[in-house]
Design a protein around this motif. Structure first.
Motif, PDB file in Angstrom:
ATOM      1  N   SER A  49     -42.227 -25.425  -1.279  1.00 44.14           N
ATOM      2  CA  SER A  49     -41.921 -24.035  -0.947  1.00 44.14           C
ATOM      3  C   SER A  49     -42.750 -23.569   0.240  1.00 44.14           C
ATOM      4  O   SER A  49     -42.231 -22.913   1.157  1.00 44.14           O
ATOM      5  CB  SER A  49     -42.189 -23.139  -2.147  1.00 44.14           C
ATOM      6  OG  SER A  49     -42.146 -21.790  -1.780  1.00 44.14           O
ATOM      7  N   HIS A  52     -41.415 -25.226   3.384  1.00 43.32           N
ATOM      8  CA  HIS A  52     -40.167 -24.596   3.810  1.00 43.32           C
ATOM      9  C   HIS A  52     -40.445 -23.238   4.457  1.00 43.32           C
ATOM     10  O   HIS A  52     -39.822 -22.886   5.463  1.00 43.32           O
ATOM     11  CB  HIS A  52     -39.228 -24.424   2.621  1.00 43.32           C
ATOM     12  CG  HIS A  52     -37.981 -23.680   2.936  1.00 43.32           C
ATOM     13  ND1 HIS A  52     -36.995 -24.201   3.741  1.00 43.32           N
ATOM     14  CD2 HIS A  52     -37.555 -22.444   2.575  1.00 43.32           C
ATOM     15  CE1 HIS A  52     -36.022 -23.322   3.865  1.00 43.32           C
ATOM     16  NE2 HIS A  52     -36.335 -22.243   3.154  1.00 43.32           N
ATOM     17  N   THR A  63     -37.414 -15.665   5.572  1.00 46.58           N
ATOM     18  CA  THR A  63     -37.889 -16.582   4.542  1.00 46.58           C
ATOM     19  C   THR A  63     -38.231 -15.824   3.267  1.00 46.58           C
ATOM     20  O   THR A  63     -38.611 -14.660   3.304  1.00 46.58           O
ATOM     21  CB  THR A  63     -39.115 -17.374   5.017  1.00 46.58           C
ATOM     22  OG1 THR A  63     -39.527 -18.229   3.971  1.00 46.58           O
ATOM     23  CG2 THR A  63     -40.261 -16.468   5.415  1.00 46.58           C
TER      24      THR A  63
END
Length: 110
Positions: A49, A52, A63
């Motif tokens: 996570s 990313h 995001t």
């Protein structure tokens, strides 16, 4: 910290958990090894996570970095409930049989 370090740590924790489940006969230790494997997966989920989120920030994309952390938080809540139920079952089996060996508990189903 690089993602490879998180993957290596998670793989190590998961391998220790698998080895504990396969090699040990004590029900409490097997239960703790299952929790260790669950925490290794949680660590990997949070690491991916963050990776990313960092790549989305670099590309100026929107995001949602906290989604995986929230998901892991709920997994930990369910794991805490699982621990309380599992340990209570193990304690009740110990009170009745005075043994928490998995092989002995396997014979109870006959």
């Amino acid at each position: 910290m690089d993602i490879k370090a998180y993957i290596a740590l998670s793989l190590t924790l998961f391998s220790v958990g698998i080895a504990g489940v396969l090699l040990r006969r004590n029900a409490i230790i097997v239960f703790m090894c299952i929790e260790l494997m669950l925490n290794a997966v949680n660590l990997l989920l949070v690491a991916f996570s963050n990776m990313h989120a960092a790549s989305a920030t670099a590309k100026a994309l929107p995001t949602y970095a906290s989604d995986a952390q929230i998901f892991v938080f709920f997994i930990m809540i369910v794991a805490a409930a699982e621990v309380s139920v599992g340990l209570s079952i193990i304690v009740m089996l110990y009170r009745n049989t005075h043994n928490i060996d998995i092989n002995f508990l396997n014979r109870l189903k006959n």
